[in-house]
Design an enzyme around this catalytic site. Sequence first.
Site: not given
Length: 554
Positions: A34, A90, A454
């Site tokens: 990561e 969210a 997105h």
Amino acid sequence: MSTDYDVLVVGSGFGGSVAALRLAEKGYRVGVLEAGKRWRPRDFPSSNWRLRKALWFPRLGMRGIQRLSLLDDVLVLAGSGVGGGSLVYANTLLEPDDAFYGDPQWGHITDWKRELAPYYDRARRMLGAVEADATTASDAVIREVARRFDAEDTFRPTTIGVYRGEPGRPVPDPYFGGAGPERVGCTACGACMVGCRVGAKNTLDRNYLHLAEGLGADVHAEHEVVDLRRDGATWTVETRRPGAWIRRRPRAFTARHVVMAAGALGTTRLLLRLRDEGRLPGISPTLGHLVRTNSESIVGAIARSTDTDYSRGVAITSSFHPDPDTRIEPVRYPPGSNVMGLLATILVDGDGRLPQWVRFLGQVLRHPVRFLRSLSVRHWSERGVIVLAMQSRDNSIRLERRRRRLRTRPGHGEPAPRWLPVANRAAREAAEVVDGDPAGSINESMLGIPVTAHILGGAVVSSDERTGVIDPYHRVWGEPGLHVVDGAAVAANLGANPSLTITAMAERAMAMWPNAGDDDPRPDQAEPYRAIEPVAPRREAAPIPDLLGPAPPS
């Protein structure tokens, strides 16, 4: 930590975290690479004005959770850190519109809605899906906007991944060894997209990654993958500390399998570079050809007064459908986190023959007071109702590398929208409701470049290497041992927030892997697709009920 693994997972978002857990359960030695940092609740910024913790520009010393990538046709918002996009998303967990399952890119392969159904159920359970409280001030505004669209009957609370518990009541958090009051029930502070400082958000480091590490998976934070090459049956992955000018800390890892899960943009960018430099000669020429923006536009309405606080609540709590192809949601930031307000300006439509900047200038001259008000971000989060519009239409852009830079151009299907008339109308209706001004992003209003949170596709599922990059089991065509299990694999616009779908697709892909050392039940890539039974893992990690919350209603 080891540098030699059975499987290396590049990225720790919704696809990478699923891969790490499910393959660890099947007995593989798993390493996760990561680029971002590991975060604890108290480490998140108290406001996104604390730019070093809020934004990801590591060469400038900013190693926060929010990435911004400006391309020719879209401004992309993404996440960074152990847990990937879950740190900044969210919390919204929705299934896509039916058009997604039957999209021409992949609809002919199988009945995707039937195949994915059990994995959506598993993803909801793992992510702690519950119904949002849709009674906030922003919800009242959006409900009224839905009524004005004659669509109030489509207004619904969203499903969210939040630990509600008892607000403010601390409980021990297993992720931190059960020591200390690190986790409390959601306080409705609105800070989901800045980083949840109370630990109520069901981020991936609290479920999938936590469980994977319990089974022996290693998570290597601050390890950016810069090279990938195959030597026979073994892959070598090279990393360095992202953005470092000195002390880059290069490391090399080896594995028999590599799972690419660095997000749609990160995965596609890396694979494009490796292909162009000759590292992946067998990869499909369609790489980067089908990139989706979720047909998205982010606009809003800013009230002129602070009489009503629109920042209270979970980041997204409701939605409605103004037409069958479109979903609209209200979005919020917490008080004081007004950095994104710097990207807001007056709303400008995209119709007509004039260049977008000329239309923008015309609106400034016609509405100078409104424009001057848009320059202020004072109490922006409390005064604002952000309007997120998403569509399931078949449009796309294409990613390619030119002079070492990632560029975009029109792709398959309809042109990806540079603005959405339905979104702009919703922003104007919302502005009337809040007694304020409609707002757009400055890049969309001035340049015709919309915002998406997105981004999808780039290395999509397909029935053969001529039409996509990976097979229906998420194996890269022509590159043994290389897999794509993240948003880059998503073949179509969803018309909904994609986190649940990416998780479900990853769950399905990992369910078909054999246990370590066993025969692979998946057919050879030269054979036609066939559905296979999921392979039960040798040792299944037990879920943590008090982390995941109650199962959602059926």
